[in-house]
Design an enzyme around this catalytic site. Sequence first.
Site, PDB file in Angstrom:
ATOM      1  N   PRO A 126       0.804  -1.230   0.000  1.00 36.11           N
ATOM      2  CA  PRO A 126       0.000   0.000   0.000  1.00 36.11           C
ATOM      3  C   PRO A 126       0.835   1.278   0.000  1.00 36.11           C
ATOM      4  CG  PRO A 126      -0.985  -1.606   1.470  1.00 36.11           C
ATOM      5  CD  PRO A 126       0.310  -2.199   1.010  1.00 36.11           C
ATOM      6  N   GLY A 129       5.178   1.383  -3.967  1.00 38.08           N
ATOM      7  CA  GLY A 129       4.906   0.989  -5.341  1.00 38.08           C
ATOM      8  C   GLY A 129       6.154   1.153  -6.177  1.00 38.08           C
ATOM      9  N   GLU A 240       9.703  -8.468 -16.917  1.00 38.21           N
ATOM     10  CA  GLU A 240       8.309  -8.029 -16.917  1.00 38.21           C
ATOM     11  C   GLU A 240       8.076  -6.923 -17.941  1.00 38.21           C
ATOM     12  OE1 GLU A 240       4.997  -6.421 -13.697  1.00 38.21           O
ATOM     13  OE2 GLU A 240       7.119  -5.955 -13.383  1.00 38.21           O
ATOM     14  N   ARG A 266     -18.052   0.250 -42.568  1.00 39.24           N
ATOM     15  CA  ARG A 266     -19.028   1.257 -42.147  1.00 39.24           C
ATOM     16  C   ARG A 266     -19.197   2.334 -43.229  1.00 39.24           C
ATOM     17  NH1 ARG A 266     -23.391   2.832 -39.098  1.00 39.24           N
ATOM     18  NH2 ARG A 266     -23.099   4.882 -38.131  1.00 39.24           N
ATOM     19  N   GLY A 361       6.071  -0.408 -13.460  1.00 38.26           N
ATOM     20  CA  GLY A 361       6.899   0.800 -13.504  1.00 38.26           C
ATOM     21  C   GLY A 361       6.245   1.826 -14.397  1.00 38.26           C
ATOM     22  N   THR A 362       5.875   2.978 -13.840  1.00 39.10           N
ATOM     23  CA  THR A 362       5.177   4.013 -14.603  1.00 39.10           C
ATOM     24  C   THR A 362       6.045   4.536 -15.744  1.00 39.10           C
ATOM     25  OG1 THR A 362       6.031   5.787 -13.201  1.00 39.10           O
ATOM     26  CG2 THR A 362       3.968   4.735 -12.506  1.00 39.10           C
ATOM     27  N   GLU A 364       6.926   7.494 -16.102  1.00 42.34           N
ATOM     28  CA  GLU A 364       7.906   8.404 -15.505  1.00 42.34           C
ATOM     29  C   GLU A 364       9.108   7.646 -14.964  1.00 42.34           C
ATOM     30  OE1 GLU A 364       4.071  10.217 -15.990  1.00 42.34           O
ATOM     31  OE2 GLU A 364       4.619   8.385 -14.903  1.00 42.34           O
TER      32      GLU A 364
END
Length: 384
Positions: A126, A129, A240, A266, A361-362, A364
Site C-alpha cells: 500500500p 509501489g 516483466e 461502415r 513501472g510508470t 515516468e
Amino acid sequence: MMRLTADQRAIREMAREFARNEIAPIVNEYQRRRALPPDIVRRMGQQGLIGIMFPPEYGGAGGDLLSQALAVQEISKVDAGIGVTLLVQVLALYPILRHGTEEQKRRYLPPGLRGEIIGAIGMTEPDAGSDFASIQTRAVRDGRSYVIDGRKTFITNGPVADFVVLAARTLPAGGHRGISLFLVDKGTPGFSVARKLDKMGWHTSETGELLFEGCRVAEEQLLGEENRGFYYVMEDFNLERVFLAAQCVGIGEAAYEAARDYALARRQFGRPIAGFQAIRHQLVEMYAQVEQARLLLYQACAAWTDGDAVLAASMAKWVASEMVNRVTAQAVQIHGGYGYMTDYPVERYYRDARVYTIGGGTSEIQKEIMARRLGLVPAETRRD
C-alpha cells in the site's frame, strides 16, 4: 523488420491458434463474470505456452525470450487479462529457475510449467509501489524458520495463487540491501487473501491484497541468498517490462485491425468511412505506432540475450505502453458511438490499455531509468 526464425513463427502461430480456439469463445462470458476462466492456466501449460523459455529438464522447451514474448503477445491480442495471467506465471517461476535450490526447482517448476499450480509475485505494498526499496513487510528469523508480517496489494494472480514469490525485509536498516525473497505456499498458516480487487480493465485477471500475519515459513523457503532479493527482483522487472511491451503490441494490433475492418465496412455519406482522408490517415498512424513498438520489443529481446536489457526493456515498455493508449483511443474514435458500447471489443481494448503506463513501472519511472542509463543525471543530484 527483424525476421523471425522458423521456430519463432511456429510458436507465434501455436499461441495464435490457442487464443482463437480456446480463449476467444469464452472471453465475453468471463469478462462479464470478472473472473479468470478456471482451467485456462492448465490448458496454457499443456499447450507449452508457459515453459517456452525454460530448460527441457524441468519440462520447458528451451526456447528464447522473443518466443515467449510472442506467445504473450498473441494471447493478449485476444484477451489482455489472460495474457497478464500468463506473463505473471512465467515471472513467478523465472527467479526459481535462476536462484532456487535444486529441490525448489523440482518442486515448483515442472507443475508450474504444466499450469497445475499458479504463481504470483508479492512485491507492491500500500505504501511502496514505484519505490520498491521502501517495502515494510518483515521476515524475522526464528530458529530454522522466518516469521513474516505485512500486506501486499495489486497482486496479479493473488486470489488464485498456489504459491507467492514474496519480497520481505530481513535487514531493517539495510535499505535495498536488506530485502529477501521467500516462497510462500497457499494454506500456510498466517497467509490469506484479504480481498479481491475490482479493476477498470483486465477483468479476466484475478488481482488481490495479500495479508501475512505471523506467517511462519521454513528456512528452506528462502529463495536465493538472504538480503539479495532486491537484485533478483530488478532482474525480474526487466523481464516483466519486455512482456508488458509484448502485451501492448498484441492489444495495439487488435485495436488497429478492428478499426481498419470497421472503417472499410461502415458507410456514411454514401461511402465507407475509410474513404475519408482523416480516417485512413488515422489508420496509417495507428499501424506505424504499433510497428515502432514491435521493433523496440524485438530489440529488447535481443538485448536480453546479449546480457544487458535495462535500457532497451525500459524503452520498449515506455513506448509500447504510450502507444497502446493512443491506438486504442483512436480505435474507439473511429468506431464513434459504437466504440463506447461493450458489444464492440475496442471498448475493452481501451479499458485494458490504461494500466500499461502505470503497472510494471510508470512511464515516468521508465524515463528516469533511461536517463540514468544514458548518463543524464548529474552525480550531485542523485539520491543513490
